[in-house]
Design a protein around this motif. Structure first.
Motif, PDB file in Angstrom:
ATOM      1  N   LYS A 144      47.495  37.157  45.991  1.00 33.95           N
ATOM      2  CA  LYS A 144      46.285  37.682  45.370  1.00 33.95           C
ATOM      3  C   LYS A 144      46.571  38.980  44.624  1.00 33.95           C
ATOM      4  CE  LYS A 144      42.903  39.055  47.967  1.00 33.95           C
ATOM      5  NZ  LYS A 144      41.883  39.025  49.021  1.00 33.95           N
ATOM      6  N   THR A 145      47.354  39.861  45.246  1.00 32.97           N
ATOM      7  CA  THR A 145      47.487  41.192  44.671  1.00 32.97           C
ATOM      8  C   THR A 145      48.662  41.301  43.721  1.00 32.97           C
ATOM      9  OG1 THR A 145      48.777  41.819  46.571  1.00 32.97           O
ATOM     10  CG2 THR A 145      46.450  42.367  46.611  1.00 32.97           C
ATOM     11  N   LEU A 146      49.669  40.447  43.886  1.00 25.10           N
ATOM     12  CA  LEU A 146      50.863  40.618  43.064  1.00 25.10           C
ATOM     13  C   LEU A 146      51.033  39.483  42.070  1.00 25.10           C
ATOM     14  CD1 LEU A 146      53.252  42.681  43.083  1.00 25.10           C
ATOM     15  CD2 LEU A 146      54.561  40.872  44.146  1.00 25.10           C
ATOM     16  N   LEU A 147      50.963  38.248  42.567  1.00 31.02           N
ATOM     17  CA  LEU A 147      51.315  37.127  41.710  1.00 31.02           C
ATOM     18  C   LEU A 147      50.172  36.719  40.802  1.00 31.02           C
ATOM     19  CD1 LEU A 147      53.471  34.995  44.107  1.00 31.02           C
ATOM     20  CD2 LEU A 147      54.170  36.596  42.370  1.00 31.02           C
ATOM     21  N   ALA A 148      48.938  36.745  41.334  1.00 34.79           N
ATOM     22  CA  ALA A 148      47.817  36.307  40.504  1.00 34.79           C
ATOM     23  C   ALA A 148      47.672  37.183  39.257  1.00 34.79           C
ATOM     24  CB  ALA A 148      46.534  36.285  41.328  1.00 34.79           C
ATOM     25  N   PRO A 149      47.724  38.532  39.375  1.00 32.65           N
ATOM     26  CA  PRO A 149      47.662  39.338  38.156  1.00 32.65           C
ATOM     27  C   PRO A 149      48.824  39.054  37.211  1.00 32.65           C
ATOM     28  CG  PRO A 149      47.322  40.703  40.080  1.00 32.65           C
ATOM     29  CD  PRO A 149      47.739  39.369  40.573  1.00 32.65           C
ATOM     30  N   LEU A 150      49.990  38.783  37.801  1.00 34.48           N
ATOM     31  CA  LEU A 150      51.160  38.471  36.977  1.00 34.48           C
ATOM     32  C   LEU A 150      50.902  37.210  36.163  1.00 34.48           C
ATOM     33  CD1 LEU A 150      53.943  39.901  36.932  1.00 34.48           C
ATOM     34  CD2 LEU A 150      54.802  37.960  38.202  1.00 34.48           C
ATOM     35  N   VAL A 151      50.434  36.181  36.860  1.00 29.44           N
ATOM     36  CA  VAL A 151      50.153  34.913  36.186  1.00 29.44           C
ATOM     37  C   VAL A 151      49.070  35.120  35.135  1.00 29.44           C
ATOM     38  CG1 VAL A 151      49.212  32.621  36.526  1.00 29.44           C
ATOM     39  CG2 VAL A 151      50.891  33.506  38.110  1.00 29.44           C
ATOM     40  N   GLN A 152      48.046  35.897  35.508  1.00 27.01           N
ATOM     41  CA  GLN A 152      46.966  36.163  34.568  1.00 27.01           C
ATOM     42  C   GLN A 152      47.491  36.837  33.305  1.00 27.01           C
ATOM     43  OE1 GLN A 152      43.822  35.315  34.395  1.00 27.01           O
ATOM     44  NE2 GLN A 152      44.187  34.078  36.216  1.00 27.01           N
ATOM     45  N   SER A 153      48.372  37.822  33.497  1.00 26.09           N
ATOM     46  CA  SER A 153      48.858  38.563  32.332  1.00 26.09           C
ATOM     47  C   SER A 153      49.707  37.659  31.449  1.00 26.09           C
ATOM     48  CB  SER A 153      49.633  39.794  32.768  1.00 26.09           C
ATOM     49  OG  SER A 153      50.785  39.391  33.454  1.00 26.09           O
TER      50      SER A 153
END
Lengths: 680, 224
Positions: free
Chosen positions: A636-645
Motif C-alpha cells: 500500500k505504502t511503497l508499491l502502489a504509489p510506484l505503480v501509480q506513478s
C-alpha cells in the motif's frame, strides 16, 4: 576413482532423467498411439527417480568428493556449458533432491488428461531448471536456468486460467522476478565481459581484479537480484500471491527449494567472490532479515487463507536465513570466525530444515484444502478425523515450522540465536547495537509464527467441519498419502540428527569460511549440539525427542487408565445453556487473531467498511454488508504509489502518440533542428 | 579529395547559381497551395540538382558522375514529376484547402529553418571545404524545408512532394561532400525512389478512395 565415476553417473542420470520427464509428456501428446502411461505415470516416476538421484548426488558431494563434470557444447563460440556439484551447491542439491522426490511422488493428475500432462511437463521442466541453477558452472547457462525457473513456475502459478487471483499473482510474480533477474543478469554479464569468459572460476578471478567500488556495486546488484527471489522485504509481495496459486506439489518446491536459490545466489556471488562481501552488507542483510521475519510472521498470524499463511511463513523463514547470513558476514568482518561459523551453519542448516518442513506443510495442507475444496480457514475444520494420515503429516510440519525441538527448524534457529547472543557479548560496535534488536525481533517473529501455525492446525484441522465440502473431505489417494507420510519422517530426522548432520556441512562451511571446523558443532559422538568451541550452552535434540515421546506415552497410559477406571463414564453432547450448537460457533480464525490484530493495528492498518444495503426501521437495517481486509503495508505504502506513478507517466507519454501523421513528422523535424543546434 | 580542377570553375558562379535555384525551387514548392505547382517546382529542383552534378562531372572529368547526373535529370526531372502529375490530375482538386500554416507564416518558418541550416552548417563544417562548400548548407536547408513541407500539408500528394525534395537535398549533400557516390549506389537509390514514388502514388489513390479526399489528418481515425 569409483566415487568420481559414481558421481558423474548420478549427475548425468538426474539431469537427463529430468529432461526426459520434461519431454515425454509432450512427445506422447503428439503421438496419438502412445500408451497413456507415457503421458503421466512414466514421466512422473522418472522425475521422482531423478530427484532421488540428485539427493544422493548432494549427499555424496557433502561427504566430500571431487567434482564430476557434465559438459555440453551448445554451439556457441565460447566455452561449453558445464554442470557440476561443488561443496557450496551440495546442500542445496540435497534439499532439491529430497523435496523434489516427494513433490513428484505426490503429484496426482487432475483435470483433463492433456492438462495433467502439460502440468507434469511444466513441473519437470521447472525442476530441471531449478537443479541446473544449483549445478551450473557457466554464467550464461545459469541465467538461462534462472529465467526458465521463473517462467515455468509462473506458468504453473497461472495454471488455472479462470482464476483472476491466479492471473494477478502471475503478473506480480513475473514483474518482480524480472526486476530481480535484470540485476543478476547485469552483474553477471558485466563480470563476464571483464573476465572474457563465462566460467564461474574466471568470473571470480575477474571479480578480484576489479576496482573496489566496482566490486561493491556488482556485489550489491547480485544481492538485490537474489533478495527478490529470497522474498526479503520490500520485494516479498509476490511470494504470498504466487506460492499458494500453484498446485500443492509445485508450491512445495517453490517455497521449499526455489526461495533457497536466492540464498544460494547470495552466498555464491555476493559472499564467496574474492573481496566480497562489501562493507555494510552484513548490516543490511541483518536489518532486512529482521524486518522480513517480523512481516512474514505477522501476516501469517492474521492470514486466514491456509496456503497463503504458509507462504507468509516462508517470508519469515527467509528473513531468518538473511539475518543469519548477515550476522555471519558481520562477525567474519570482525574476525570472529568461530561465531560467524555458528551463524552460517545455522543459516545452511535452517535452509534445508525449513525447506523440508515447508514442503511437507504445502503437500499436506494442499492435499487437505484440495479435498475440502476451499483454502479459507473459516470454511475448513474437522480435517483431522477425515484425513488422518495427511493430518498427521500436517501436524508434524506445523510443529517443525514452529521451531519445536525434535523437528527440523529447531536446530538451525537455535544456532542462529546462539550466534546472536555470543556475537552480542563478544561483538564490537555495530553488532552490540544490532544484536539485541535482532534477537528480540527474531523471538517476536518466532512467537507470532507459533500463533499462526497453531491457528492453521487448530482451526483448519481440529474441531468440526464448518461447511458441507469440508465435511465431505476424504483421505487422499493411497499413493499420495503414503508419499506425504514417508516424507514426514525427513523433518523429524533432520531435527533429531542435527548434531551429526551439522557436521556434514563441513565442506560448504569450509568454502565460505576457510578455517572453520564444522566438527566443533557436535560433541559426544554426534549426540549434542554445541555452538562451536564455545561452552555456553548445548542441546541434545535426541534426548528432547525421547523425553517428549516418553511424556506422550505416559500421558496416554494415564488417560487410558483413568477412562477405564471410571465406571459409568458416558460421552454426551456438551451443555450449551439450551442453545443449539452449530459448527460455525467454533472458535474462528478471525476470532483467534483478534487480539493480535488489535495489538498490531498501527502496523496492520486494517480496512473496514460497513454498508447498509436495505433500510428497515430507523434503528435496525435489514441488510448489511461488512467487508474487512488487511492490505499489505508495503504494497500500500511503497508499491502502489510506484505503480501509480508509472501508470501516470505512461499516460503522459501516451499523449505524444496522438496518431497524427503530421505530429510524428514534426517530431522528426524538431529532432533534426534540435540536433543541428545542439551539435555546435 | 585531391582533384585537378579547371581553374575557371571556382571563379565562375555556376555552382552557386544552380544551388540557389535548387533552394529557391524548394521554397517555391513550400509557398504553393496548388499541388501541380509544387510538382513543377520539384521538377526545377531536380533539374538544378542535375545541373550541379553535371558541373561537378565536367569539372572533375569523372564519367560516372556525368552518367548519374543524366539519370537524375531523366528520372527526377522527367519520370517522377510526370507520375506525380498524373496522380494529381486523377485526384482532381488536389488543392491544399486548409494548410496548418498559411503561406506567409510558412515562409517565415522556412526562412528561420534556412537561417538555422546555414549558420549551423558553417559552424559545424567551416567554410571553403571544397568548391561545393556552398552546396552543403543549401542541402541541409532544403532537407529542413522538405521536412517542413511534409509536416505542414494535409494533402497526401504534397507530403510525397516534400519527401522527394528531401531526397534531392540528401543527394546534393552526398555530391557536395564526396563528389558523388559510386554509380551502382546512385542507380540503386534512383531505382528505389522510382519504385517508392510509384508505391506512394498507389497509396495516395487508396487514401483518396477510402476517405474521399487525400487529407491525411483523417488517417488518425484508423487509430484504435
Amino acid at each position: 576413482m569409483v566415487l568420481a565415476g559414481l558421481e558423474s553417473a548420478l549427475l548425468a542420470g538426474s539431469v537427463w532423467a529430468l529432461v526426459a520427464a520434461f519431454l515425454l509428456p509432450a512427445i506422447a501428446a503428439l503421438v496419438p498411439a502412445a500408451p497413456a502411461a507415457l503421458r503421466h505415470a512414466v514421466p512422473r516416476a522418472l522425475a521422482a527417480a531423478a530427484c532421488a538421484l540428485a539427493a544422493v548426488l548432494g549427499g555424496v558431494q557433502l561427504a566430500g568428493s571431487s567434482g564430476a563434470l557434465l559438459a555440453w557444447w551448445p554451439g556457441l563460440p565460447s566455452e561449453p556449458f558445464t554442470l557440476a556439484a561443488d561443496a557450496l551447491s551440495a546442500p542445496f542439491v540435497l534439499l532439491f533432491g529430497l523435496v523434489g522426490a516427494a513433490s513428484f511422488a505426490a503429484h496426482a493428475p487432475s483435470g483433463t488428461p492433456a492438462g495433467a500432462a502439460a502440468r507434469l511437463a511444466l513441473h519437470a521442466g521447472f525442476a530441471l531448471c531449478l537443479l541446473c541453477v544449483f549445478l551450473s558452472r557457466h554464467a550464461l547457462l545459469f541465467l538461462f536456468c534462472w529465467e526458465g525457473m521463473t517462467l515455468l513456475s509462473a506458468a504453473l502459478v497461472a495454471h488455472d486460467l479462470r482464476s483472476a487471483r491466479g492471473r494477478t499473482a502471475t503478473y506480480v510474480y513475473l514483474a518482480l522476478s524480472h526486476r530481480g533477474a535484470a540485476f543478476v543478469a547485469y552483474a553477471l554479464v558485466t563480470l563476464a565481459s571483464h573476465a572474457g569468459s563465462f566460467q564461474f572460476g574466471a568470473l571470480a578471478e575477474a571479480f578480484s581484479r576489479l576496482e573496489p567500488h566496482a566490486r561493491e556495486s556488482l556485489a550489491w546488484c547480485f544481492t538485490i537480484g537474489f533478495a527478490v527471489k529470497l522474498g526479503l522485504v520490500p520485494a516479498h509481495v509476490w511470494l504470498p500471491l504466487a506460492h499458494p496459486e500453484a498446485p500443492a506439489p509445485v508450491s512445495a518446491m517453490l517455497s521449499g527449494v526455489m526461495v533457497k536459490a536466492g540464498l544460494y545466489g547470495m552466498l555464491r556471488f555476493a559472499w564467496q567472490m574474492p573481496g566480497a562481501p562489501p562493507e555494510q552488507w552484513g548490516t543490511v542483510l541483518l536489518v532486512l532479515g529482521v524486518a522480513s521475519a517480523l512481516t512474514g510472521a505477522l501476516y501469517a498470524a492474521v492470514e486466514s487463507d491456509a496456503k497463503k499463511l504458509l507462504a507468509c511463513s516462508t517470508i519469515k523463514h527467509a528473513g531468518v536465513l538473511a539475518l543469519a547470513t548477515g550476522l555471519a558476514a558481520l562477525l567474519a568482518a570482525n574476525g570472529q570466525r568461530e561465531i560467524a561459523g555458528v551463524a552460517l551453519a545455522g543459516a545452511l542448516y535452517h535452509a534445508i530444515g525449513h525447506g523440508l518442513a515447508k514442503a511437507l506443510a504445502f503437500l499436506a495442507v494442499g492435499e487437505a484444502v484440495h479435498a475440502a475444496g476451499t483454502r479459507h480457514l473459516e470454511s475448513l475444520g474437522g480435517i483431522a478425523r477425515r484425513m488422518p494420515r495427511v493430518s498427521f503429516a500436517a501436524l508434524v510440519s506445523t510443529l517443525a515450522l514452529c521451531g519445536l525441538p525434535p523437528f527440523s527448524c529447531f536446530a538451525g534457529e537455535w544456532l542462529v540465536f546462539q550466534a546472536l547472543i555470543l556475537g552480542f557479548s563478544a561483538g564490537a560496535g555495530q553488532l552490540r547495537l544490532l544484536a539485541p534488536f535482532a534477537g528480540a525481533g527474531l523471538a517476536l517473529a518466532g512467537a507470532l509464527a507459533v500463533a499462526a501455525l497453531v491457528k492453521l492446525y487448530g482451526i483448519g484441522f481440529l474441531g468440526r467441519p464448518r461447511t458441507e465440502p469440508a465435511a465431505a473431505a476424504h483421505d487422499a489417494a493411497p499413493r499420495t498419502a503414503a508419499a506425504i507420510l514417508a516424507f514426514a519422517a525427513l523433518p523429524f530426522a533432520w531435527g533429531v540428527g542435527a548434531p551429526l548432520l551439522a557436521g556434514a556441512l563441513a565442506a560448504p562451511l569450509a568454502v565460505l569460511l576457510p578455517g572453520f571446523e564444522a566438527a566443533q558443532l557436535s560433541e559426544h559422538a554426534g549426540f549434542v549440539l554445541v555452538p562451536a568451541g564455545l561452552q555456553s550452552s548445548r542441546i541434545a535434540p535426541a534426548v528432547a525427542a525421547l523425553m517428549l515421546g516418553a511424556f506422550a506415552v505416559l500421558a496416554r497410559v494415564w488417560l487410558r487408565a483413568r477412562r477405564g477406571g471410571a465406571p459409568g463414564l458416558r460421552i454426551a453432547p456438551s451443555w450449551a445453556c439450551g442453545a443449539k450448537l452449530d459448527a460455525r460457533m467454533q472458535y474462528s480464525s478471525l476470532g483467534f487473531t483478534k487480539p493480535l490484530r488489535l495489538i498490531f493495528e498501527p502496523v496492520l492498518r486494517g480496512e473496514r467498511e460497513l454498508q447498509v444495503l436495505e433500510e428497515g426501521s430507523p434503528y435496525f437495517a435489514r441488510k448489511y454488508r461488512y467487508r474487512s481486509g488487511l492490505p499489505e503495508l508495503v504494497e500500500k505504502t511503497l508499491l502502489a504509489p510506484l505503480v501509480q506513478s508509472v501508470l501516470w507517466t505512461s499516460e503522459q507519454v501516451r499523449r505524444l502518440q496522438t496518431g497524427s501523421l503530421h505530429l510524428y513528422l514534426a517530431y522528426l523535424l524538431a529532432t533534426v533542428v534540435g540536433l543541428l543546434l545542439w551539435a555546435r | 579529395m585531391n582533384l585537378q580542377l579547371p581553374d575557371w570553375l571556382p571563379r565562375s558562379n555556376t555552382v552557386n547559381l544552380l544551388a540557389g535555384a535548387f533552394l529557391l525551387s524548394a521554397l517555391y514548392a513550400a509557398a504553393q497551395r496548388r499541388t501541380l505547382a509544387a510538382i513543377t517546382a520539384y521538377r526545377f529542383n531536380s533539374l538544378a540538382l542535375g545541373g550541379i552534378a553535371l558541373t561537378v562531372a565536367l569539372a572533375t572529368g569523372t564519367r560516372h558522375i556525368a552518367l548519374a547526373a543524366l539519370l537524375v535529370i531523366a528520372v527526377k526531372g522527367g519520370v517522377i514529376p510526370s507520375l506525380l502529375r498524373k496522380q494529381a490530375l486523377r485526384g482532381g482538386g488536389a488543392l491544399e484547402t486548409e494548410p496548418y500554416f498559411g503561406v506567409p507564416a510558412g515562409m517565415l518558418v522556412c526562412g528561420a529553418l534556412v537561417v538555422i541550416a546555414f549558420s549551423q552548417t558553417r559552424a559545424l563544417f567551416g567554410s571553403g571545404v571544397s568548391i561545393l562548400a556552398s552546396c552543403l548548407p543549401v542541402s541541409v536547408a532544403t532537407t529542413l524545408v522538405g521536412m517542413f513541407l511534409m509536416v505542414s500539408r494535409k494533402q497526401a500528394l504534397m507530403q510525397v512532394v516534400g519527401l522527394v525534395i528531401l531526397e534531392n537535398a540528401i543527394f546534393l549533400a552526398a555530391v557536395s561532400l564526396t563528389y558523388g557516390m559510386p554509380l551502382v549506389v546512385e542507380m540503386g537509390v534512383l531505382l528505389d525512389l522510382l519504385v517508392g514514388v510509384a508505391l506512394l502514388g498507389l497509396f495516395v489513390s487508396r487514401i483518396e478512395q477510402t476517405h474521399g479526399s487525400g487529407d491525411t489528418t483523417k488517417l488518425s481515425d484508423l487509430k484504435g
